[in-house]
Design an enzyme around this catalytic site. Structure first.
Site, PDB file in Angstrom:
ATOM      1  N   ASP A 235     -14.096  42.884-106.517  1.00 17.99           N
ATOM      2  CA  ASP A 235     -12.946  43.355-107.294  1.00 17.99           C
ATOM      3  C   ASP A 235     -13.200  43.528-108.784  1.00 17.99           C
ATOM      4  O   ASP A 235     -12.257  43.713-109.539  1.00 17.99           O
ATOM      5  CB  ASP A 235     -11.746  42.431-107.068  1.00 17.99           C
ATOM      6  N   GLU A 236     -14.447  43.454-109.219  1.00 12.79           N
ATOM      7  CA  GLU A 236     -14.664  43.715-110.641  1.00 12.79           C
ATOM      8  C   GLU A 236     -16.053  44.288-110.883  1.00 12.79           C
ATOM      9  O   GLU A 236     -16.979  44.064-110.108  1.00 12.79           O
ATOM     10  CB  GLU A 236     -14.441  42.460-111.490  1.00 12.79           C
TER      11      GLU A 236
ATOM     12  N   ASP B 263     -11.230  45.071-113.670  1.00 16.13           N
ATOM     13  CA  ASP B 263     -10.947  43.889-112.850  1.00 16.13           C
ATOM     14  C   ASP B 263      -9.624  44.105-112.113  1.00 16.13           C
ATOM     15  O   ASP B 263      -8.575  44.241-112.741  1.00 16.13           O
ATOM     16  CB  ASP B 263     -10.871  42.667-113.775  1.00 16.13           C
TER      17      ASP B 263
HETATM   18 MG   LIG Z   1      -9.676  40.250-110.268  1.00 10.46          MG
END
Ligand SMILES: [Mg+2]
Length: 378
Positions: A114-115, A19
């Protein structure tokens, strides 16, 4: 090869959740060195009705968080720098991050820009520790993108994701199988995947606040109170999560569904609920760069009879407006006016299927407000 769906196979898995830390804001601080160490807020116009998509950790100290209105954020921290999102830059950075992850396993499931989850079970077969892989991934991301990521390592998705949150930002945390139950016990139930605010409230009224409380509730009680979700709560309280890591290129459909605490009886409310779900599905499709030709809705009636109705479009769609446009017709087909017995529903869902990858156009402001929910509210 162990079957990842069997309990035994599932227990042997090695899952990493990666993350990025305050992703949009971190990209802006990387590209504008004068903003480093400063409160930075990426999102809508604070003079208008925009919301915060992401804010830097410096801004979080002022109580600012994602989904808050930008106007409120400005009143909490007038000296913050407000920036409009540069989605193309974030997407490009995301592609590089996902590329790094795919060096370690083809089993990479991006959840948003983003993860992602990684299943590194095969990579660890010859004695390499999953934690070692996670350490290397974090170092490579920092070296190659100039950004930090946090990582969690465990034996399933549930725990890997909780673990990545544990030492955020720029942290690594490992929950080995023998520590899973103890790690979960004190956490508030709202931390569990699938336990939203309405469920937290209901559990709380039953005297269930922590995962340990949930573990002490009987399976019968949970199923009586929450239906099928009760099975899930019973298992996650025990650290059991059999969901496999699904690489996006194998993904055939993407959808969301919700069981309501009380049946919905008003067609207008049903439609509004479906529209809201369409927005969420659209945002996830956008975040994953996917589009599909078929939109379907699912309705479950009080007697548990369940119907799905589908519409296939000439071209692949992902925009909320395009999905929403199909909903009134589908709802009318699912709930014929001459069937009053079916005038109320206990569950609704929206799915887009027949997915293909697309180069997604930049999000407009309305879509961004949903995109941030997906990207930052986890
Ligand atoms: Mg994040």
């Amino acid at each position: 090869m162990p079957d990842p769906h069997s309990e035994q196979g599932a227990e042997r898995r090695k899952i990493i959740h990666v993350d990025m830390d305050a992703f949009f804001a971190a990209v802006e601080q990387r590209d504008h060195p004068e903003l480093r160490g400063q409160p930075v807020i990426v999102g809508g116009d604070p003079a208008g009705r925009g919301v915060v998509a992401t804010c830097s950790y410096e801004a979080r100290r002022f109580g600012i968080h994602s989904a808050m209105t930008a106007a409120r954020a400005r009143s909490l921290c007038p000296q913050a720098t407000f920036l409009r999102p540069r989605m193309e830059v974030y997407r490009e950075t995301s592609r590089r991050v996902m590329g790094i992850l795919r060096c370690y396993t083809p089993l990479v499931e991006p959840l948003s820009l983003d993860e992602a989850f990684l299943d590194v079970t095969a990579a660890t077969a010859d004695g390499i520790l999953a934690a070692q892989i996670a350490r290397e991934i974090r170092a490579r991301i920092e070296r190659e993108t100039g950004l930090t990521a946090s990582a969690g390592v465990s034996y399933n998705k549930l725990l890997a994701k909780l673990a990545s949150d544990w030492r955020k930002p720029n942290g690594l945390f490992v929950v080995p199988p023998e520590h899973g139950l103890a790690f979960l016990a004190p956490l508030p139930v709202g931390k569990l995947h699938g336990v939203g605010p309405a469920t937290v409230k209901k559990l709380s009224s039953m005297g269930i606040h922590t995962v340990l409380d949930l573990r002490n509730a009987s399976r019968e009680v949970l199923i009586a109170q929450f239906g099928k979700a009760g099975f899930w709560f019973y298992e996650v309280a025990r650290g059991i999560d059999r969901r496999p890591v699904q690489p996006s290129r194998q993904r055939k459909s993407l959808g969301t569904e919700r069981t309501f605490p009380e049946n919905l009886e008003d067609a207008k409310v049903m439609l509004a609920t479906l529209q809201q779900m369409a927005g969420q599905v659209s945002a996830r499709l956008q975040a994953l760069g996917l589009a599909g030709r078929t939109v379907s809705i699912k309705a479950r009636f009080p007697d548990f009879e369940t119907v799905t109705r589908a519409h296939t479009d000439a071209q692949a769609i992902w925009r909320a407006e395009a999905i929403t446009a199909c909903l009134p017709g589908l709802l009318a087909k699912a709930i014929p006016a001459d069937l009053p017995v079916h005038a109320s529903v206990r569950l609704l869902g929206v799915t887009v299927s027949g997915l293909t990858s697309v180069e997604v156009v930049p999000a407009d402001a309305g879509q961004l407000s949903l995109l941030e929910e997906i990207i930052d509210l986890r």
